[in-house]
Write an enzyme that holds these catalytic residues in place. Structure first.
Site, PDB file in Angstrom:
ATOM      1  N   THR A 141      -3.788   4.269   7.998  1.00 53.38           N
ATOM      2  CA  THR A 141      -3.910   5.680   7.758  1.00 53.38           C
ATOM      3  C   THR A 141      -5.094   5.683   6.498  1.00 53.38           C
ATOM      4  O   THR A 141      -6.046   5.785   6.407  1.00 53.38           O
ATOM      5  CB  THR A 141      -3.425   6.644   7.380  1.00 53.38           C
ATOM      6  OG1 THR A 141      -2.645   6.737   5.805  1.00 53.38           O
ATOM      7  CG2 THR A 141      -2.113   7.417   8.390  1.00 53.38           C
TER       8      THR A 141
ATOM      9  N   ASP B 269      -7.563  -9.425  -1.537  1.00 54.38           N
ATOM     10  CA  ASP B 269      -6.350  -8.738  -1.732  1.00 54.38           C
ATOM     11  C   ASP B 269      -6.489  -8.494  -3.494  1.00 54.38           C
ATOM     12  O   ASP B 269      -5.687  -9.435  -3.457  1.00 54.38           O
ATOM     13  CB  ASP B 269      -4.914  -8.312  -0.702  1.00 54.38           C
ATOM     14  CG  ASP B 269      -4.494  -7.485  -1.530  1.00 54.38           C
ATOM     15  OD1 ASP B 269      -4.019  -6.705  -0.653  1.00 54.38           O
ATOM     16  OD2 ASP B 269      -3.750  -7.474  -2.604  1.00 54.38           O
TER      17      ASP B 269
ATOM     18  N   ASP C  10      -2.326  -9.976  -3.829  1.00 50.91           N
ATOM     19  CA  ASP C  10      -1.869 -10.388  -2.960  1.00 50.91           C
ATOM     20  C   ASP C  10      -2.037 -11.905  -4.199  1.00 50.91           C
ATOM     21  O   ASP C  10      -2.234 -12.341  -4.738  1.00 50.91           O
ATOM     22  CB  ASP C  10      -2.354 -10.394  -2.328  1.00 50.91           C
ATOM     23  CG  ASP C  10      -1.763 -10.005  -1.356  1.00 50.91           C
ATOM     24  OD1 ASP C  10      -0.278  -9.155  -2.285  1.00 50.91           O
ATOM     25  OD2 ASP C  10      -1.526  -9.825  -0.011  1.00 50.91           O
TER      26      ASP C  10
HETATM   27  C1  PRP Z   1      -5.813  -1.932  -3.435  1.00 49.97           C
HETATM   28  C2  PRP Z   1      -6.207  -1.900  -4.383  1.00 49.97           C
HETATM   29  C3  PRP Z   1      -6.364  -0.290  -4.674  1.00 49.97           C
HETATM   30  C4  PRP Z   1      -6.491   0.689  -3.495  1.00 49.97           C
HETATM   31  C5  PRP Z   1      -7.546   0.790  -3.502  1.00 49.97           C
HETATM   32  O1  PRP Z   1      -3.973  -1.176  -4.103  1.00 49.97           O
HETATM   33  O2  PRP Z   1      -5.718  -2.212  -5.705  1.00 49.97           O
HETATM   34  O3  PRP Z   1      -5.059   0.169  -5.224  1.00 49.97           O
HETATM   35  O4  PRP Z   1      -5.780  -0.187  -3.001  1.00 49.97           O
HETATM   36  O5  PRP Z   1      -8.380   1.309  -2.315  1.00 49.97           O
HETATM   37  P1  PRP Z   1      -8.367   2.950  -1.644  1.00 49.97           P
HETATM   38  O6  PRP Z   1      -9.756   3.071  -2.725  1.00 49.97           O
HETATM   39  O7  PRP Z   1      -8.917   2.869  -0.310  1.00 49.97           O
HETATM   40  O8  PRP Z   1      -7.763   3.818  -2.200  1.00 49.97           O
HETATM   41  P2  PRP Z   1      -3.554  -1.516  -2.524  1.00 49.97           P
HETATM   42  O9  PRP Z   1      -2.407  -0.758  -1.585  1.00 49.97           O
HETATM   43  O10 PRP Z   1      -2.956  -2.631  -1.575  1.00 49.97           O
HETATM   44  O11 PRP Z   1      -1.425  -2.189  -3.556  1.00 49.97           O
HETATM   45  P3  PRP Z   1      -1.701  -3.160  -4.320  1.00 49.97           P
HETATM   46  O12 PRP Z   1      -2.234  -3.074  -5.347  1.00 49.97           O
HETATM   47  O13 PRP Z   1      -0.140  -3.398  -4.847  1.00 49.97           O
HETATM   48  O14 PRP Z   1      -1.901  -4.581  -4.021  1.00 49.97           O
END
Ligand code: PRP
Length: 207
Positions: free
Chosen positions: A107, A199, A202
């Site tokens: 989503t 990412d 990662d």
């Molecule tokens: C990534 C990033 C942000 C988010 C951005 O985190 O660090 O927190 O996605 O996406 P958005 O603007 O669409 O909300 P992720 O969910 O991959 O988690 P992580 O930080 O644990 O890798």
């Protein structure tokens, strides 16, 4: 768009380019994230409140300044963690309040899994730290939490934003300045910023 500040500093532009490079290893990547956080923090804190302060130099009295704001860093777990150290080099006496959110892969909506904010706000300025502003869902959710907590002065500090994320954040929170090193072309079909850097979590943590 006046709330969006895209750094033009040559060091930021240089370091961001190395950061994007797919051949940059995890160790170098983390170091660049730290350095970029410090440089962006310098730009994002230009309007901190000052009060007058007098000190004695070896030669006599000097009129100076004291930073007054009580600042809270709010790294969004987990990728936001990498920005904390660089910011703390400039702001050593901040409080750090972690918010845990991950993006549901299907989503793309943020799911909260960690929040230990006390009932009453303990700071008057919050810097939300998260390297990537993609759909903007995580940033909007974090700022919603901070406003409910009672903080009114909030800034977003990140590395790369997508236009979609900027639009969403500026619409939801027009009072929150956005400080980033770049606004890229677009989001792809799986919600990654293009060209971006991959990412950020990662690449920092080797997962
Ligand atoms: C990534 C990033 C942000 C988010 C951005 O985190 O660090 O927190 O996605 O996406 P958005 O603007 O669409 O909300 P992720 O969910 O991959 O988690 P992580 O930080 O644990 O890798």
């Amino acid at each position: 768009m006046s709330q969006v500040h895209i750094s033009q500093h040559p060091l930021v532009l240089h370091k961001l380019t190395v950061l994007r490079d797919a051949t940059t290893d995890h160790r170098a990547f983390r170091e660049l994230v730290r350095e970029l956080a410090l440089l962006l923090c310098y730009e994002a804190t230009q309007d901190l409140q000052l009060s007058p302060k007098t000190v004695m130099t070896p030669m006599g009295e000097a009129e100076g300044h004291k930073a007054e704001d009580k600042i809270g860093l709010v790294p969004v777990l987990r990728a936001g963690l990498g920005l904390v150290e660089g910011v703390m080099e400039l702001l050593p006496s901040v409080q750090v309040w972690h918010i845990g959110l991950y993006r549901d892969e299907k989503t793309l909506r943020p799911v909260q899994y960690y929040n230990r904010l006390p009932t009453e706000p303990t700071v008057n300025v919050c810097l939300v730290l998260d390297p990537m502003l993609a759909t903007g869902g995580s940033a909007v959710a974090t700022i919603d939490i901070l406003k409910k907590w009672g903080v009114t002065k909030i800034k977003y500090l990140g590395l790369i934003a997508a236009p979609e994320g900027v639009e969403r954040l500026t619409t939801a929170h027009p009072d929150v300045p956005i400080h980033v090193a770049a606004v890229d072309e677009r989001l792809n079909e799986i919600g990654f910023i293009v060209p971006g850097l991959g990412d950020a979590g990662d690449r920092q943590f080797g997962t």
